[in-house]
Design a protein around this motif. Sequence first.
Motif: not given
Length: 613
Positions: A305-329
């Motif tokens: 779903a995160y596709t299109g001109e706004k994503f291509d030109n950087g108007t909208i940014i997507t990131e998968a930011i790594e974390h090290h917290r317990p994810t729980g269950m």
Amino acid sequence: MTRIFTAPRLTTFFSVLALFASPTSLYASDSSTDTEQLEAQPVHGMAMHGAPRYPEGFSHFDYVNPEAPKGGALKMAVVANGFDTFNPFVIRGVAAAGISNYLYDTLLEYSADEPFSMYGLIAESLETPEDRSYVVFNLRESARFQDGEPIEADDVKFSFEILTTQGHPFYRNYYADVSKVTIENPHRIRFDFQETSNRELPLILGQMPIFPAHYWENREFGKNGLTPPVGSGAYRIGSFEAGRTIEYERQDDYWAKDLGVRKGRLNFDRVRYDYYTDDTVALEAFKAGSFDFRVETSAKNWATAYTGEKFDNGTIITEAIEHHRPTGMQGFVFNTRKKVFSDPLVREALTYAFDFEWTNKNLFYGQYDRTNSYFENSELAATGLPTGRELEILEGYKDKLDQDIFTKAFEAPSTDGKQGLRGNLRTAMELLRSAGYEVRDGKMVHTETGKQLAFEILLFQKTFERVVLPFKNNLARLGIDMSVRLVDSNQYVQRVREFDYDMITQGIGQSDSPGNEQREYWHSSTVDANGSRNYAGVNDPVVDELVSLVIQAPNRDELVQRTRALDRVLLHGHYVVPHWHLAKDRVAYWSHLKHPEKTPKNGTDLDDWWAEP
């Protein structure tokens, strides 16, 4: 430790239930002796185990940008059926998003790059002896409520008493070991504890939201409705439309803005939440610019779903930011209060009908890992067979435990390999036969009563049906009848609070320093306490004792081993059908939002972000 209301500002799939938050204690007014006072010296901060990372007088947390500009607005979305109260601390009603986070300050502030350390906020310092049998908070004379009145010891005592007598039942458990509250002067308050081995209490008392006693003097705490209250935090309630939108306004004269625990944080002038009843609509609204930031909980959306001109030109940014917290269950949670799920063999059998590998490949684009621990993604998770100190702890209960705990490492059923799902369903059939069931005319029935094995799963988001329906179909192959009930979020919250369900899909979050909140999740005293987070109805004396051991852990190493023992016993109790986890925060945001280069181990926190001028 559970962060009562200072969690990162991330809108998760289960955030509709994050409003649960509640303790009864004795009070007295006699003072401590001079000898006791000499046992403890004022400190600026404290760690659960060992020394805190940041020194006295530190200028800011390492993971923030101390030069972050103030200003701008942050617009976010909530997928829920609205709100009807500005009080998230009671069991009634559905509170507006952000209330507890933005409207109220606490005695101490949490550090996001340590397992569990707290530093002075309203309290300038704290004093506690080596055995942590009491804590004294020394309040800052500069601390102010939003109406300009000073925050004093009377307000702290009032906050404790109102939470533990009229607040959500959670607080009665969380602060159950407080035996006495003593006001020593207007800026000094002492809490004494009846259980001296509960080392976490000084810190979790520091998490307590502080309310103005003068404001509530002639008002009923649980019935404030949508009248904006006076808070103690950096933001006050601005404009709002009942059930649809709420905006918070930052106070320019906020007294704590230059403290080390606040520098570079809480940067937006305005924070706004708009409510949507459908997540698909919310996603399109985000892409159209109606709000600025979104946490994506759908793997399909993230992949497609995160596709299109706004994503291509950087108007909208997507990131998968790594974390090290317990994810729980996260998982399908069995309500063991119901007869249908009272037998652990039945619960174990049903776990074999969930095909995670198929679900991950066909629905989630292979993005997830299977969850095999209540403390996944941390050193607290039980793995392999118990050894060393963990084994020693468990052997103390050997005659009361399933012997599989000592001989079989827990691993959620997998359909990888030659046999696949068919082999898993055969295993499920064998377990059900051992539990007294058999197949008659294509139905799984109890051999004595002839009653079919049937239950209902309760949902509040229609998008989750795509996960549930394949599970339902696999159960049908065993002759089990699972029905799916979809209700709105308000009804869902109420039914969960009253344990009015057979099975739910639920997330059970964990911190890197588990403690008193484990009572709320697993202790027998919470089984019948409406609103508790003992969703599964765990009622086991061994679990009760292990919870106490975790709370009383004298050091980090012992905490790890005791938590692993608790984790292992819970896993072999088969209280959930484990789902999946992801050690990343999938976020999308418009490019005028900025965040620090360094992400703390606990992951994304919008309190550290800012708007580009």
